[in-house]
Design a protein around this motif. Structure first.
Motif, short mmCIF file in Angstrom:
data_model
loop_
_atom_site.label_atom_id
_atom_site.label_comp_id
_atom_site.label_asym_id
_atom_site.label_seq_id
_atom_site.Cartn_x
_atom_site.Cartn_y
_atom_site.Cartn_z
N GLY A 239 0.92 -1.26 -0.01
CA GLY A 239 -0.25 0.00 -0.14
C GLY A 239 1.04 1.34 -0.18
N LYS A 240 2.00 1.19 0.31
CA LYS A 240 3.01 2.21 0.69
C LYS A 240 4.09 2.46 -0.63
N ARG A 241 4.06 1.16 -1.06
CA ARG A 241 5.37 1.04 -2.05
C ARG A 241 5.02 1.47 -3.46
N SER A 242 5.89 2.29 -4.01
CA SER A 242 5.57 2.65 -5.46
C SER A 242 6.20 1.79 -6.50
N GLU A 243 5.55 1.25 -7.38
CA GLU A 243 6.08 0.56 -8.44
C GLU A 243 6.07 1.08 -9.85
N ILE A 244 5.51 2.16 -9.85
CA ILE A 244 5.56 2.77 -11.15
C ILE A 244 5.29 4.44 -11.05
N THR A 245 6.00 5.24 -11.75
CA THR A 245 5.89 6.53 -11.91
C THR A 245 5.33 7.12 -13.06
N LEU A 246 4.45 8.26 -13.15
CA LEU A 246 3.87 8.70 -14.22
C LEU A 246 4.07 10.29 -14.01
N ILE A 247 4.38 10.96 -15.33
CA ILE A 247 4.33 12.43 -15.21
C ILE A 247 3.55 12.98 -16.48
N THR B 54 2.49 10.66 -20.04
CA THR B 54 1.19 10.93 -20.32
C THR B 54 0.85 12.10 -21.02
N ARG B 55 -0.16 12.27 -21.98
CA ARG B 55 -0.59 13.45 -22.44
C ARG B 55 -1.96 13.69 -22.39
N ASP B 56 -2.38 14.92 -21.77
CA ASP B 56 -3.82 15.30 -21.85
C ASP B 56 -4.57 14.35 -20.92
N VAL B 57 -3.78 14.15 -19.71
CA VAL B 57 -4.35 13.22 -18.70
C VAL B 57 -4.03 13.98 -17.27
N PRO B 58 -5.06 14.79 -16.68
CA PRO B 58 -4.86 15.29 -15.39
C PRO B 58 -4.60 14.22 -14.23
N LEU B 59 -3.21 13.93 -13.74
CA LEU B 59 -2.82 12.84 -13.05
C LEU B 59 -3.16 13.32 -11.76
N ASN B 60 -3.41 14.40 -11.20
CA ASN B 60 -3.84 14.86 -9.81
C ASN B 60 -5.34 14.19 -9.76
N HIS B 61 -5.99 14.06 -10.60
CA HIS B 61 -7.34 13.31 -10.40
C HIS B 61 -7.22 11.93 -10.16
N VAL C 257 -3.48 -2.68 -17.85
CA VAL C 257 -2.88 -2.68 -16.65
C VAL C 257 -3.63 -1.78 -15.76
N THR C 258 -3.77 -2.26 -14.37
CA THR C 258 -4.53 -1.50 -13.69
C THR C 258 -3.44 -1.00 -12.68
N LEU C 259 -3.81 0.35 -12.11
CA LEU C 259 -2.76 0.96 -11.21
C LEU C 259 -3.67 1.68 -10.10
N GLU C 260 -3.11 1.90 -8.95
CA GLU C 260 -3.81 2.96 -8.02
C GLU C 260 -2.57 3.96 -7.75
N GLY C 261 -2.98 5.23 -7.97
CA GLY C 261 -2.31 6.27 -7.55
C GLY C 261 -2.15 6.38 -5.73
N HIS D 208 5.36 19.98 -7.09
CA HIS D 208 3.74 19.85 -7.21
C HIS D 208 3.37 19.45 -8.47
N ARG D 209 4.40 19.19 -9.45
CA ARG D 209 3.99 18.94 -10.90
C ARG D 209 5.14 17.83 -11.18
N GLY D 210 5.46 17.09 -10.39
CA GLY D 210 6.76 16.10 -10.84
C GLY D 210 5.95 14.57 -11.03
N GLY D 211 4.76 14.39 -10.93
CA GLY D 211 4.21 13.35 -11.36
C GLY D 211 3.37 12.59 -10.36
N TRP D 212 3.17 11.43 -10.47
CA TRP D 212 2.76 10.53 -9.09
C TRP D 212 3.16 9.26 -9.38
N ARG D 213 3.26 8.70 -8.03
CA ARG D 213 3.75 7.21 -7.85
C ARG D 213 2.42 6.43 -7.76
N ALA D 214 2.59 5.24 -8.28
CA ALA D 214 1.48 4.43 -8.20
C ALA D 214 1.78 2.87 -7.74
#
Length: 137
Positions: free
Chosen positions: A32-40, A67-74, A85-89, A113-119
Motif C-alpha cells: 500500500g505504501k510502495r511505489s512500483e511505477i511513476t507517471l508524469i 502521459t498527454r492530456d491526462v490530469p494525473l492529480n485526479h 494494466v490496473t494501477l492505483e495512485g 507539485h508537478r513532478g508526477g505521481w507514484r502508483a
C-alpha cells in the motif's frame, strides 16, 4: 540512463521489467505504501522547458510513463488503467536533489507539485506506447 520502449511488462509487487528497481523490491513489504511505477504529464515537462528556458528531455524526468492530456492529480488514491494494466495512485512524486544533480540547476524547484505521481500495480499486464489512460471500471 533512461531509454524509451514501445512496450513494457508491469508486474504486481515488482514494477516494470527492466526498471532499475525491478529486482530489488522486497516481496512482502507493505504494497500500500510502495511505489512500483511513476507517471508524469508531458505538459509538466513542456512547462519546465519554458520556465528554465532550455531543453529538458522526456527521459530526464526519470518517470516510467509520460502521459498527454491526462490530469494525473485526479487519479490520486483512485484505481485507473493504462491499457490493460490496473494501477492505483499513491502519492505525488516530488522531485529530489538526485534528479537535479543528474539534470540541471533549477529542475527541482520548477517541478515541485508537478513532478508526477507514484502508483502501485494492481493488475499485471503490458503497457504500450499510445495506450489510453482511463478510470478503472
Amino acid at each position: 540512463p533512461t531509454r524509451s520502449q514501445n512496450e513494457v511488462r508491469a508486474v504486481i509487487g515488482r514494477g516494470l521489467e527492466g526498471d532499475r528497481y525491478f529486482f530489488t523490491r522486497e516481496p512482502g513489504s507493505d504494497p500500500g505504501k510502495r511505489s512500483e511505477i511513476t507517471l508524469i504529464e508531458v505538459e509538466a515537462i513542456e512547462a519546465l522547458r519554458k520556465d528554465l528556458g532550455r531543453d529538458f528531455g522526456l527521459g530526464a524526468s526519470r518517470r516510467n510513463v509520460i502521459t498527454r492530456d491526462v490530469p494525473l492529480n485526479h487519479l490520486v488514491a483512485r484505481r485507473f488503467r493504462v491499457g490493460d494494466v490496473t494501477l492505483e495512485g499513491i502519492r505525488l512524486a516530488e522531485p529530489c536533489g538526485y534528479l537535479e544533480g543528474l539534470t540541471s540547476r533549477g529542475v527541482r524547484e520548477a517541478l515541485i507539485h508537478r513532478g508526477g505521481w507514484r502508483a502501485r500495480i494492481v493488475r499485471d499486464g503490458t503497457i504500450h506506447v499510445g495506450d489510453a489512460v482511463s478510470p478503472d471500471a
